[in-house]
Design an enzyme around this catalytic site. Structure first.
Site, mmCIF file in Angstrom:
data_model
loop_
_atom_site.group_PDB
_atom_site.id
_atom_site.type_symbol
_atom_site.label_atom_id
_atom_site.label_comp_id
_atom_site.label_asym_id
_atom_site.label_seq_id
_atom_site.Cartn_x
_atom_site.Cartn_y
_atom_site.Cartn_z
ATOM 1 C CD GLU A 51 65.691 11.014 -37.324
ATOM 2 O OE1 GLU A 51 65.987 11.600 -38.375
ATOM 3 O OE2 GLU A 51 66.335 11.121 -36.267
ATOM 4 C CE LYS B 37 69.513 12.406 -34.761
ATOM 5 N NZ LYS B 37 68.125 12.825 -35.134
#
Ligand code: ADP
Ligand code: MG
Length: 628
Positions: free
Chosen positions: A189, A86
């Site tokens: 998120e 990521k």
């Protein structure tokens, strides 16, 4: 006679709405969730794990290994075991600063493109591909947990850090596609965390989301207003997290080992990987105990270490790291111009917020206890599931609307849309329309509810589908199916379908406004205007095709009466049918209409022959019954 539009036939007897997964694709761990009758819940692997380590190992001769199995391989094959993909996704080598120095493998730019690739020596590997393997594994977990074939698990809400740019988001989408997943929505998120706590429905306006994961620290300041979440500012440190806490313990252990045995474990990647796991275990134990043992052994190198670490030592090692995170919190408030006293809620996210010192420091900074009653490593995934529930119409939107922003309708034969409620209709509103079947003996119809201004269903937004089953078999076109749309004051749409003759009924409840921002609505409208002409033609073509299909079918059923026609009549009909059969490529409505007219006209004598025959039979029947 009223002409009823025909509905598409049912696809398969067990076609059901496919679930939308929630996926938190983390740097360290990935979680998968779903929203169902019980609300949002995490899905576990067949082995009962909830956290899928975001690690993929690529054995030189064999298929990639994902998750805990890959983590195990890190010790054997550190150079072919990729973690933290990521950090690299959607970036070019030029964008990578410190990452380059900390990774065991070398990174090169993809040929012709400035996208970082991992050099596995025998081939180049893209971070997108690595994330693709992780998402595929998450999808597999979900399919097993939901007891669905993999083919029915194809949609997901995926979370990404608030600061991800377009390229990183696109690369994440691509990764999902590699895994066979369509990303129906990307959610930031921190927004997902706020959703999991239901903060969008409360009074809190300014919310701090403090997310300390494995390798990264992110803090976001959200403004929740009118059911809309805005990220006002983000800050963080891409090299601050639980891994640093582990490293503090590792450093201590490595020092002890060097003193006692003269061996330097720091230089050996395999030993380092093993020591890292031991240190993490100790750290986790210290979150719920005042002291914990650090156990590490490597018999081959003559090392056996067992050392007690107490929380005071641990705290002193990590205190400067925690302070760095608090500095970021101050910065984010400064950037947004919101002072600490205006913050309504603080939410803790990420496994590392379980460390007591972290929790205490955050509470002290904001002068209030932070929200931590939802498991901090599950909260983002649970929020993704809530968003999936919203998109799937399972969660009610809190937004109240006064008009429908887009038209609502139903797909009819040939893929055209029959609109029942036009856009900008004031709500509550109701509308009803009659439909019929397309195939003889059809016992089920597929009702596809769509939203949008375009003429073809494929160009509109699909809101949901359901089936009306158990219709008594009847010739095509005979059943009268009433479809009713009821839009209540909350914008909730109920679509009911009822067969007038048998009373068989079915319905679906949908939240049409769900997940659509004003911008999206605008785009859909613009799209409709720009495509109006093309659409009108497509729609006419679809309608004519459906009619042509109907007529040809009807003629085929009456095939045996063709012998009663003259040779000329037969030839004309045959020609017309051949032309109809070959019209697949024709997309001009007028031309198709010509063919349809000719088929209808040339079949007229056939209809006459049939009527004569039926009349004769009726007389015969009468005589038979008169005799009995
Ligand atoms: P990410 O979002 O980066 O994938 P997570 O939120 O899953 O990360 O957090 C992973 C980190 O949390 C790891 O460093 C792990 O060691 C740490 N962690 C998990 N549980 C605990 C615990 N009980 N105490 C301290 N740290 C923990
Ligand atoms: Mg995370």
């Amino acid at each position: 006679m009223i002409e009823l539009p025909t509905l598409p036939t049912i696809q398969g007897s067990d076609a059901v709405a496919t679930p939308i997964l929630g996926i938190d694709l983390g740097t360290t761990h990935t979680l998968v969730s779903v929203f169902d009758a019980g609300g949002a819940r995490i899905l576990q692997s067949p082995e009962g794990e909830s956290l899928l380590p975001s690690v993929v190992s690529f054995p030189i001769d064999g298929a990639p290994v994902v998750g805990s199995a890959a983590l195990q391989r890190a010790r054997l094959d550190p150079l072919r075991t990729v973690h933290s993909a990521k950090r690299l996704i959607g970036k070019g080598v030029a964008d990578l600063g410190r990452e380059l120095a900390t990774l065991p493998y070398s990174i090169v730019d993809a040929p012709n493109r400035s996208l970082a690739m991992i050099d596995l020596q025998d081939r180049l590997l893209s971070p997108t591909e690595v994330s693709g393997h992780i998402l595929a594994e998450a999808r597999r977990w979900a399919a097993i947990a939901l007891k669905l074939p993999l083919g029915q698990v194809t949609r997901a809400v995926v979370t990404v850090p608030a600061y991800f740019d377009d390229s990183q988001r696109q690369a994440t989408r691509d990764a999902a596609q590699l895994a066979g997943l369509e990303v129906v929505r990307m959610v930031n998120e921190p927004t997902a965390a706020a959703l999991a706590y239901g903060l969008d429905k409360g009074d809190a306006e300014f919310v701090i989301v403090y997310d300390m994961g494995g390798g990264t620290f992110d803090v976001s300041l959200l403004q929740l207003k009118d059911g809309v979440s805005r990220v006002l500012a983000t800050s963080g440190d891409t090299y601050l997290g639980g891994d640093d806490f582990d490293r503090a313990i590792m450093r201590h252990a490595a020092e002890l080992i060097r003193e006692r045995t003269g061996v330097d474990v720091w230089d050996d990647p395999a030993a380092k990987a093993a020591l890292r796991m031991a240190a993490e275990r100790t750290k986790i134990a210290l979150s719920s105990a005042e002291e914990a043992d650090l156990v590490y052994q490597d018999p081959g190198a003559g090392i056996a270490l067992r050392e007690t670490i107490d929380w005071r030592m641990f705290q002193s090692w990590i205190a400067p790291l925690v302070q760095r995170s608090l500095d970021c919190c101050m910065r984010v408030m400064q950037d947004a111009g919101i002072p600490p006293e205006k913050i309504d809620e603080v939410v803790l996210v990420g496994g590392s917020t379980r460390v007591p010192l972290v929790k205490a420091a955050v509470a002290q900074l904001f002068q209030r206890p932070a929200k931590d009653n939802i498991n901090p490593d599950e909260v983002v995934a649970l929020g993704a599931a809530v968003q999936a529930g919203v998109l799937g119409g399972k969660v009610r939107d809190i937004l109240l609307l006064d008009v429908t922003p887009l038209s609502l309708g139903i797909e009819t034969m040939g893929g055209a849309v029959s609109k029942l409620i036009d856009r900008n209709t004031a709500i509550p509103a109701q509308a009803q329309e009659g439909f019929t079947t397309y195939v003889d003996g059809q016992t089920a119809v597929d009702l596809h509810v769509v939203q949008g201004e375009r003429e073809m269903a494929a160009d509109c937004r699909s809101l949901g589908r359901f089936f009306l089953r158990g219709l008594p078999p009847q010739p095509a076109g005979l059943p009268q199916i009433a479809v009713r749309f009821t839009l209540d004051a909350n914008g909730m749409l109920r679509v009911q379908a009822k067969d007038q003759k048998s009373g068989v009924a079915a319905h679906i409840d949908i939240q049409p406004k769900h997940g659509l921002t004003d911008e999206e609505v605008e785009t859909m409208l613009k799209d409709a205007w720009q495509n109006a002409e093309v659409d009108m033609n497509a729609r006419r073509v679809a309608d004519i095709r459906a009619q042509l299909d109907n007529v040809v079918r009807a003629i085929e059923k009456q095939n045996k009466y063709i012998q009663h026609l003259t040779a000329d009549q037969q030839e004309r009909l045959q020609d017309a049918l051949e032309e109809a059969a070959a019209c697949g490529e024709i997309n001009e409505a007028d031309k198709l209409k010509g063919i349809l007219d000719e088929v209808e006209e040339s079949s007229f004598p056939l209809a006459e022959a049939l009527m004569n025959f039926v009349a004769k039979e009726a007389i015969k029947d009468q005589k038979v019954s008169d005799l009995s």
